[in-house]
Structure formats: C-alpha cells, structure tokens
Design a protein around this motif. Structure first.
Motif, PDB file in Angstrom:
ATOM      1  N   PRO A   1       0.807  -1.253   0.229  1.00 27.41           N
ATOM      2  CA  PRO A   1       0.029  -0.007   0.138  1.00 27.41           C
ATOM      3  C   PRO A   1       0.977   1.307   0.181  1.00 27.41           C
ATOM      4  CG  PRO A   1      -0.653  -1.473   1.735  1.00 27.41           C
ATOM      5  CD  PRO A   1       0.684  -1.987   1.317  1.00 27.41           C
ATOM      6  N   ASP A   2       0.317   2.427  -0.492  1.00 28.40           N
ATOM      7  CA  ASP A   2       1.080   3.644  -0.304  1.00 28.40           C
ATOM      8  C   ASP A   2       1.381   3.920   1.203  1.00 28.40           C
ATOM      9  OD1 ASP A   2       0.995   4.263  -3.046  1.00 28.40           O
ATOM     10  OD2 ASP A   2      -0.604   5.593  -2.926  1.00 28.40           O
ATOM     11  N   GLY A   3       2.580   4.471   1.378  1.00 29.65           N
ATOM     12  CA  GLY A   3       3.132   4.669   2.732  1.00 29.65           C
ATOM     13  C   GLY A   3       3.503   3.287   3.327  1.00 29.65           C
ATOM     14  N   GLY A   4       3.485   2.291   2.699  1.00 33.24           N
ATOM     15  CA  GLY A   4       3.826   0.984   3.216  1.00 33.24           C
ATOM     16  C   GLY A   4       3.011   0.107   4.287  1.00 33.24           C
ATOM     17  N   LYS A   5       2.065   0.745   4.614  1.00 31.27           N
ATOM     18  CA  LYS A   5       1.018   0.198   5.397  1.00 31.27           C
ATOM     19  C   LYS A   5      -0.623   0.517   5.272  1.00 31.27           C
ATOM     20  CE  LYS A   5      -0.132  -0.897  10.465  1.00 31.27           C
ATOM     21  NZ  LYS A   5       0.126  -0.241  11.941  1.00 31.27           N
TER      22      LYS A   5
ATOM     23  N   LYS B   1      -4.698   5.091  -8.011  1.00 31.51           N
ATOM     24  CA  LYS B   1      -3.993   5.150  -6.530  1.00 31.51           C
ATOM     25  C   LYS B   1      -4.650   4.173  -5.617  1.00 31.51           C
ATOM     26  CE  LYS B   1      -3.651   6.938  -2.424  1.00 31.51           C
ATOM     27  NZ  LYS B   1      -2.514   7.500  -1.898  1.00 31.51           N
ATOM     28  N   ALA B   2      -6.117   4.390  -5.714  1.00 35.03           N
ATOM     29  CA  ALA B   2      -6.840   3.614  -4.885  1.00 35.03           C
ATOM     30  C   ALA B   2      -6.580   2.229  -5.063  1.00 35.03           C
ATOM     31  CB  ALA B   2      -8.382   4.089  -4.689  1.00 35.03           C
ATOM     32  N   ARG B   3      -6.539   1.658  -6.231  1.00 35.63           N
ATOM     33  CA  ARG B   3      -6.439   0.258  -6.528  1.00 35.63           C
ATOM     34  C   ARG B   3      -5.052  -0.158  -6.069  1.00 35.63           C
ATOM     35  NH1 ARG B   3     -10.514   2.618  -9.462  1.00 35.63           N
ATOM     36  NH2 ARG B   3     -12.400   1.307  -9.201  1.00 35.63           N
ATOM     37  N   ILE B   4      -4.137   0.708  -5.821  1.00 32.94           N
ATOM     38  CA  ILE B   4      -2.636   0.127  -5.378  1.00 32.94           C
ATOM     39  C   ILE B   4      -3.238  -0.369  -3.943  1.00 32.94           C
ATOM     40  CG2 ILE B   4      -0.470   0.812  -4.596  1.00 32.94           C
ATOM     41  CD1 ILE B   4      -0.347   2.445  -6.997  1.00 32.94           C
ATOM     42  N   ASN B   5      -3.561   0.706  -3.301  1.00 36.73           N
ATOM     43  CA  ASN B   5      -4.018   0.188  -1.721  1.00 36.73           C
ATOM     44  C   ASN B   5      -4.749  -1.224  -1.624  1.00 36.73           C
ATOM     45  OD1 ASN B   5      -2.524   2.126  -0.498  1.00 36.73           O
ATOM     46  ND2 ASN B   5      -4.110   3.667  -1.046  1.00 36.73           N
TER      47      ASN B   5
END
Length: 464
Positions: free
Chosen positions: A54-58, A337-341
C-alpha cells in the motif's frame, strides 16, 4: 496491440496447477460455468510476485475496534456535531478502509494544498504518493462557531446517529473557485460533483484524524460486494494471484469491455504470470443522475458472469465506494492510486477515463488520450503498471466486438453509450455479440422501470 508500461520486474514464481478458488458473488449464483485453471506460456519477462505494498507501506484502517465502540458513541454525544451529507459519508467510508492510504482523515490545509497543486503528498520520509482529488469536509460559519475551542468533533448522519469522531482538528478557508478550477480545469457552471458538493457547501474546511465508530453499511442489498482493501488483499492471497489487474467502470459491461479484460489476462499470461486475477471494480459512490444506478449495474454485471462472458474463476467483482468527480485526467489518478491500496499492480485505462461532456458547450471536457498519458508519468504512481488499450468496436465481419482496425474502418460500427441507452429505452436489440442477452435484458428492464406509472410519476434514479 497497444503498448504496455511495465514498471515492476522481479523474480518469477510458479503456482500449483491444482489451486482452487472461490468467487465473490451472491451465494445463490450458479457456478456451473467455471473453467479449470490453465497457465499460459512462460515469457522471457521476469515477474515480481506477491501483492503490491500500500502507499506509505501500511494500509490505513480507521474503524474503531468493537470493544471500544460504545465508549466512542458516548464520547461523540458530548462533542460539537457536524451533520454529514450522503457524499460526506461515502468519503468517510473511503478513508475508513484505507482506499486513500496514507491519509488518516479528512485533509488538513497542507495536504489539501499539495493535492491541488502537485497531485501528490510528500511523506515524512521524503517519499511521494499520488493524491489528485481533495478529500475534504466542508462546514459553514454556524458549524465553525459551534465548534469553538474544541479539538474534536462528532460526525453524524441525517438522523443524528454518530458516524465518526474527528480529532486534532484544523479549520481553514474553503476557496471553492480555486478548488474547482484546479480539479476540473474550468469553473463553468454545471459540473455535477461541484454542484452537489462544492458550490453550496460551507466556506470552511475541517481536517483531522478520523475514528470511525463502525464499518459503513448501506443496507441496500449490495453490502456483500463492498470489500475493503484488506478484504480484497485476503481474497487475492487466497487465490494465489501473482498479478492483479483492475478495471473500473460506471456503465454496464458490454462485450467490448469483456474483450479488453480477457485480452489483458492473455497478455499477462504470455509475459509469464501464472495466475493473474481481474478486479472488476464498478464505482459505487455518487454518480450523476443520467448514469445507470449502481443496483442495476450490479445486476447486469452478475448476468455477464452468469452468461460466461467473464470467468468467475479469475474474476473478483467488488464495489469501489468513492464518489465520482468526472474530473478526467486528474481523477483517473485517484482511481488508479486507490487500486494500489487494494493490491492491484496493473490498471487498465481506456479512452477519456472519468471524462464527460463540457457542461456548456457541445464538446468533450477533456482530451480523450490525456488520461492514459497522465497515468504513465504521474508522481507517486511509478509502481503501478498502466495498461492502455485500443478502442473496441463492433466488427460487422465477425458479428462481435473486436479491436478497431484502421485499415478497414468500413467494417466497424461504434455504439456509443448514448446509442446504447437509446436502444435499451426503445426496447430495441443491439447487434448480436454486442452484449450478452442476460445483461441486455437487465438494461432494458432498468429503462422500463423509468416509464411513467399510472399516476403519471416517473421513478427517479437515485445515486447510491
């Protein structure tokens, strides 16, 4: 074939051919059309396996643990209250499950300004994540005065039920003109989301850290489809997915869409992936009134799978809870971006994503090719593989949807969304092979439901 922007090579890994999966759809949906797992030919490309971080690693999750919920409800009753609109609650939903990770609540001013001016956020470690649309909460002068010196506020629904607590708050000016201009590239009146959520909103924005008292539910019969990023990641892991490719849409699925999705899986298999899984992810928040409502779109999607147009063995259907801005190349970054998470490392993008017609002039608001071009170079999306596709159209020589061949344009028929809706409203059938029969019947039934009843009233589609 359209080019593939591949950004995440890594070591390859094989999966067992006996792998069994289950499909996230209503339990009573027949599964007789399941196909057996078949791996495609290995390619020379070396592949990075496992879900993307996820973005930010967590993954940020802001829902209060169950034992603490009664305490938080009592605390909310003692705080100044802000009443949420339906769109505000949808944003609480988005934030609570981590779709906007690493955001921990509604944006403070520094986050708001970075989003407007850079389409990204710089984190404490110096890294950059994409964030292209403001996720903010507007309040009016009365709200601001009522809050006074309090550092926390309660967010409540239209029946005054506490939804969340916003802590360590910051209140700052809501410059509506700047927000609108930078999000849409115009301040022309008639932008659907702006009319709903900005033009008549308060002159202040309030940011802070969210504590959401319990998971957001809509009780509309579709909550079983609303899988959080954590739940989707669990599902992809259970399926041993070594690639996840996401496809967002806010329209019924026709066979051209299906061609894009199945062809994408074929390409990933040829690259050497063993079990790429499709995330079919319709947008479920606010949409403009002339879009087909979510309830009917989900019925149509079910029939697409029941008719075997897509393979349930390799498809996960879920609802993305975000409201829709119709902000073109700016908004498509948020969608990616949301789908990365949620664990997707590939994102399918087509013509004019998140686009719409100009509200005052007879032209498209955005250049149809800019969405996919922006995605390929957007800050904070470097880890995501962008899959642009060619236009699909009805090939009269094959009696089905195919990728458009410019060497024989006379053989192709373009059926626009407007044309599709007109056919369905008039109960006319599209050409054979345009959409599966079951899916087309759902669309016809929807427009049938809008025919004036005996009392002369027309049921209005209500955005979910």
């Amino acid at each position: 074939m359209a080019s593939l922007f591949l950004k995440t090579p890594g070591p390859s890994q094989s999966l067992p051919k006996t792998h069994k999966t289950h499909f996230v759809l209503p339990q009573n949906l027949p599964l007789s059309w399941r196909s057996k797992y078949r791996a495609g030919p290995a390619a020379a490309v070396r592949i990075r396996c496992g879900l993307i971080d996820p973005d930010g690693g967590k993954l940020v999750e802001l829902i209060v643990e169950e034992p603490q919920r009664d305490l938080k409800r009592r605390q909310a009753l003692s705080l100044p209250q802000i009443k949420l609109s339906k769109i505000d609650i949808q944003w609480v939903h988005v934030l609570s499950e981590g779709w906007a990770s690493p955001l921990k609540g509604f944006m403070r001013e520094s986050e708001f300004l970075q989003t407007l001016h850079f389409n990204s956020l710089r984190l404490g470690d110096g890294s950059v994540v994409n964030m292209s649309v403001p996720i903010v909460l507007a309040i009016d002068d009365s709200n601001k005065n009522n809050i006074g010196d309090s550092s926390s506020v309660a967010l409540v629904d239209d029946k005054d039920n506490p939804i969340a607590i916003l802590n360590d708050i910051e209140i700052y000016k809501h410059n509506k003109e700047e927000r609108t201009a930078r999000t849409w590239g115009t301040t022309a009146p008639g932008l659907p989301y702006a009319e709903q959520a900005i033009t008549h909103a308060g002159n202040w924005l309030i940011g802070g850290d969210l504590e959401v008292i319990e998971p957001i539910k809509y009780h509309d019969g579709l909550d079983r489809f609303r899988l959080s990023p954590a739940e989707l990641r669990d599902e992809f892991t259970r399926r041993n997915a070594d690639a996840v490719f996401a496809f967002q849409l806010r329209n019924p699925v026709h066979n051209g869409h299906a061609l894009l999705m199945t062809d994408t899986r074929r390409r990933l298999l040829e690259m050497g992936y063993k079990n790429p899984v499709l995330l079919l992810h319709p947008l479920g928040g606010y949409t403009k009134a002339d879009d087909v409502p979510l309830e009917w779109r989900m019925k149509q999607h079910e029939m697409v799978l029941e008719d075997g147009v897509l393979d349930p063995e390799t498809t996960v259907v879920s609802i993305f809870p975000s409201p829709m801005h119709y902000a073109g190349p700016t908004e498509v970054q948020w969608h990616a971006k949301a789908r990365i998470n949620a664990g997707a490392n590939f994102y399918i993008v087509g013509r004019d994503p998140a686009g719409m017609g100009h509200p005052l002039e007879k032209r498209d608001l955005y250049d149809a090719d800019h969405g996919k071009k922006v995605l390929s170079m957007a800050p904070g999306l470097e880890r995501l593989n962008i899959l642009p596709f060619k236009v699909a159209a009805y090939d009269k020589t094959q009696n089905g949807m195919a990728f458009f061949d410019p060497s024989r344009p006379q053989d192709f028929l373009f059926i626009s969304g407007t044309k599709m809706r007109a056919l369905a409203k008039n109960k006319e059938s599209p050409p054979d092979g345009f959409m599966c029969p079951g899916g087309w019947k759902v669309l016809v039934d929807y427009y049938d439901s809008l025919i004036p009843s005996e009392n002369g009233r027309v049921p209005e589609p209500v955005p979910v």
